[in-house]
Motif scaffolding. Structure first.
Motif, PDB file in Angstrom:
ATOM      1  N   GLN A 147      55.107   2.370  34.293  1.00 56.90           N
ATOM      2  CA  GLN A 147      55.887   2.177  35.461  1.00 56.90           C
ATOM      3  C   GLN A 147      56.851   3.337  35.486  1.00 56.90           C
ATOM      4  OE1 GLN A 147      55.959  -0.464  37.334  1.00 56.90           O
ATOM      5  NE2 GLN A 147      57.695   0.144  38.462  1.00 56.90           N
ATOM      6  N   TRP A 188      55.476   5.513  38.245  1.00 56.59           N
ATOM      7  CA  TRP A 188      55.906   5.017  39.669  1.00 56.59           C
ATOM      8  C   TRP A 188      57.222   5.337  40.139  1.00 56.59           C
ATOM      9  CZ3 TRP A 188      51.402   5.762  41.686  1.00 56.59           C
ATOM     10  CH2 TRP A 188      50.320   5.134  40.715  1.00 56.59           C
ATOM     11  N   GLN A 189      58.175   5.261  39.230  1.00 56.79           N
ATOM     12  CA  GLN A 189      59.636   5.133  39.533  1.00 56.79           C
ATOM     13  C   GLN A 189      59.992   6.541  39.809  1.00 56.79           C
ATOM     14  OE1 GLN A 189      61.414   3.485  35.855  1.00 56.79           O
ATOM     15  NE2 GLN A 189      61.144   1.304  36.958  1.00 56.79           N
ATOM     16  N   VAL A 238      57.805   9.081  40.958  1.00 58.43           N
ATOM     17  CA  VAL A 238      57.381   9.054  42.352  1.00 58.43           C
ATOM     18  C   VAL A 238      58.301   8.666  43.582  1.00 58.43           C
ATOM     19  CG1 VAL A 238      55.443   8.830  44.121  1.00 58.43           C
ATOM     20  CG2 VAL A 238      54.899   9.487  41.576  1.00 58.43           C
ATOM     21  N   GLN A 239      58.840   7.413  43.163  1.00 61.83           N
ATOM     22  CA  GLN A 239      59.531   6.673  44.111  1.00 61.83           C
ATOM     23  C   GLN A 239      60.923   7.332  44.347  1.00 61.83           C
ATOM     24  OE1 GLN A 239      59.526   2.569  42.434  1.00 61.83           O
ATOM     25  NE2 GLN A 239      59.283   1.876  44.373  1.00 61.83           N
ATOM     26  N   LEU A 260      46.066  10.165  38.285  1.00 64.90           N
ATOM     27  CA  LEU A 260      46.069   9.651  39.905  1.00 64.90           C
ATOM     28  C   LEU A 260      44.872  10.184  40.906  1.00 64.90           C
ATOM     29  CD1 LEU A 260      49.901   9.384  40.274  1.00 64.90           C
ATOM     30  CD2 LEU A 260      48.264   7.537  39.804  1.00 64.90           C
ATOM     31  N   ARG A 309      51.107  -1.322  46.971  1.00 72.29           N
ATOM     32  CA  ARG A 309      52.428  -1.554  47.029  1.00 72.29           C
ATOM     33  C   ARG A 309      53.046  -0.340  47.454  1.00 72.29           C
ATOM     34  NH1 ARG A 309      55.897  -0.469  42.592  1.00 72.29           N
ATOM     35  NH2 ARG A 309      54.217   0.082  41.288  1.00 72.29           N
ATOM     36  N   LEU A 351      55.395   2.640  47.741  1.00 69.68           N
ATOM     37  CA  LEU A 351      56.710   3.542  46.972  1.00 69.68           C
ATOM     38  C   LEU A 351      57.573   3.989  47.782  1.00 69.68           C
ATOM     39  CD1 LEU A 351      53.665   5.196  44.808  1.00 69.68           C
ATOM     40  CD2 LEU A 351      55.245   3.238  44.162  1.00 69.68           C
ATOM     41  N   VAL A 383      50.891   2.633  45.936  1.00 75.49           N
ATOM     42  CA  VAL A 383      49.885   2.569  44.890  1.00 75.49           C
ATOM     43  C   VAL A 383      48.989   1.565  45.271  1.00 75.49           C
ATOM     44  CG1 VAL A 383      51.488   1.140  43.642  1.00 75.49           C
ATOM     45  CG2 VAL A 383      49.574   2.123  42.395  1.00 75.49           C
TER      46      VAL A 383
END
Length: 204
Positions: free
Chosen positions: A3, A6-7, A9-10, A56, A108, A110, A130
């Motif tokens: 996780q 992804w955080q 990248v956000q 990725l 989802r 981002l 994602v």
């Protein structure tokens, strides 16, 4: 995929309110070729990141040869934002469903990259999301003739960029392209991927 990835990248991306107010990142480059600002049609694309065992990957499509705009070119799923779309992400997912059958439950959001303007008169909002690795998709055969994944690492390394020039309306435009297998990725798609690299490169 942890996780935390992804955080991270956000944190590099824009929110919906920010992207709707942001200046297109390529405006200065194309200003002399573009229509008046109020003539731009809003559009959105889905920059989908798929977690795989080797890292990725980016989901890309090949446009059909008969299309009026950019036939045969590599692009992200997407298109014009319609009145029934709640936001640019909603539009991008709807277009992805129509073009390649991608289901919204596998996507989802981002965040967003800066908008991009095109010589065909669109202001494009790239939605970065994602996509579950179990997704199913196939080209509709009308707008899209093929789809594939390319490793994100390809686009995060500036050494993989290949500059080239084209003449357009009596002037020279300086562009970049990437090569993956037998695909040539250039134009707006390459520009958005370079923008993604730049934003990720600003992370601490």
């Amino acid at each position: 995929m942890p996780q935390a990835v992804w955080q991270q990248v956000q944190h590099a991306l824009l929110s919906e309110s920010e992207v709707l107010q942001a200046r297109p990142h390529n405006l200065a480059e194309l200003e002399s070729f573009l229509p008046k600002a109020d003539a731009f049609a809003p559009a959105s694309v889905l920059c989908g990141l798929v977690p795989r065992a080797d890292g990725l990957h980016v989901l890309l499509t090949k446009r059909s040869q008969h299309l009026r705009h950019h036939p045969g070119q590599i692009s992200f799923p997407g298109g014009r934002i319609e009145s029934g779309d709640a936001n640019p992400f909603d539009a991008a997912v709807r277009e992805a469903r129509e073009e390649i059958g991608l289901q919204v439950e596998h996507v989802r959001l981002l965040g967003y990259l800066e908008p991009l303007v095109t010589i065909t008169g669109f202001r494009v909002y790239p939605a970065v999301a994602v996509i579950d690795s179990i997704y199913h998709a196939e080209p509709d055969g009308v707008e899209v003739e093929a789809l594939f994944e390319a490793p994100l690492s390809l686009f995060l390394d500036a050494a993989n960029e290949h500059p080239f020039d084209i003449e357009f309306r009596g002037a020279i435009r300086h562009l970049k392209e990437f090569r993956w297998q037998d695909h040539r990725i250039w134009g707006a798609t390459a520009s958005m991927l370079v923008n993604l690299r730049q934003r990720l490169g600003e992370l601490p």
